[in-house]
Design an enzyme around this catalytic site. Structure first.
Site, short mmCIF file in Angstrom:
data_model
loop_
_atom_site.label_atom_id
_atom_site.label_comp_id
_atom_site.label_asym_id
_atom_site.label_seq_id
_atom_site.Cartn_x
_atom_site.Cartn_y
_atom_site.Cartn_z
N HIS A 83 0.83 -1.20 0.00
CA HIS A 83 0.00 0.00 0.00
C HIS A 83 0.87 1.25 0.00
O HIS A 83 2.00 1.24 0.50
CB HIS A 83 -0.92 0.01 1.22
CG HIS A 83 -1.93 -1.09 1.22
ND1 HIS A 83 -2.90 -1.18 2.19
CD2 HIS A 83 -2.14 -2.13 0.37
CE1 HIS A 83 -3.66 -2.23 1.94
NE2 HIS A 83 -3.21 -2.84 0.85
N GLU A 85 0.74 3.97 1.78
CA GLU A 85 1.14 4.43 3.11
C GLU A 85 2.22 3.55 3.72
O GLU A 85 3.14 4.04 4.36
CB GLU A 85 -0.06 4.48 4.05
CG GLU A 85 -1.20 5.33 3.56
CD GLU A 85 -2.23 4.56 2.72
OE1 GLU A 85 -3.34 5.07 2.58
OE2 GLU A 85 -1.91 3.46 2.21
N CYS A 113 -5.41 1.65 6.19
CA CYS A 113 -5.91 0.40 6.75
C CYS A 113 -5.09 0.07 8.01
O CYS A 113 -4.12 0.75 8.34
CB CYS A 113 -5.80 -0.72 5.71
SG CYS A 113 -4.09 -1.24 5.38
N CYS A 116 -1.33 -0.38 7.25
CA CYS A 116 -0.65 0.89 7.01
C CYS A 116 -0.53 1.70 8.29
O CYS A 116 0.50 2.32 8.54
CB CYS A 116 -1.39 1.68 5.94
SG CYS A 116 -1.29 0.90 4.31
#
Length: 188
Positions: A83, A85, A113, A116
């Site tokens: 991801h 992040e 999420c 992250c």
């Protein structure tokens, strides 16, 4: 006179909207102003659009320096567990001092999420801004196997830790812009 009345009504409605999302109260003492946040969310969204052009998921994140203006890093989503992040926080941790990162702000198109949020926490990034909620994402993706969204808000993940990471978001006034790159992507 009608224009003044419309402007007053618009200001009133915007203040109610901000009060409902908690944005104004969350911004007290936050290192970025509302205008800086909107600017950086739009930058993160440009990163998300570029990600789609490169064949990746439409998520983007930027790391903003303590001055509130300088973008130190940009990162698109690379895959199901890569991801934006997570990758950004890992790269930032490898490059910058932990104390410096505490004064930085990670700005991302969608709420981080739990994975992250954990990476942001361990990288010691002290401030987070997100544009749209994880629940908004889940409404778009449904049970798509490429994005098995969990119902675990980042604030809850951060609260479980020992550091007071500050979070502001969502920003409903940008939701249409931030959601736009996702509409076609998740219908594939």
């Amino acid at each position: 006179m009608k224009n003044i009345s419309k402007n007053v009504s618009l200001v009133f409605l915007l203040s109610i909207l901000c009060a409902c999302t908690g944005t104004d109260s969350d911004l007290k003492g936050f290192p970025l102003s509302h205008q800086q946040i909107l600017k950086h969310l739009r930058t993160a969204n440009e990163v998300a659009k570029e990600a789609v052009k490169s064949g990746y998921y439409p998520f983007g994140a930027v790391l903003v320096a303590p001055d509130g203006e300088t973008v130190l890093m940009k990162q698109e989503n690379l895959g199901t567990i890569e991801h934006a992040e997570t990758e950004l926080s890992r790269r930032a941790f490898a490059k910058y001092d932990s104390d410096y990162l505490w004064s930085c702000t990670l700005v991302t198109t969608f709420e981080p999420c739990c994975m992250c949020a954990g990476n942001i926490y361990w990288a010691n990034i002290g401030n987070v801004v997100y544009g749209a909620t994880e629940t908004t994402l889940k409404k778009m993706t449904g049970d798509n196997k490429m994005n098995p969204t969990m119902n675990l808000p980042c604030r809850r993940v951060f609260k479980a830790g020992q550091k007071p990471i500050r979070v502001v978001g969502p920003f409903p006034e940008l939701e249409d812009e931030l959601v736009a790159p996702h509409r076609a992507f998740w219908k594939r």
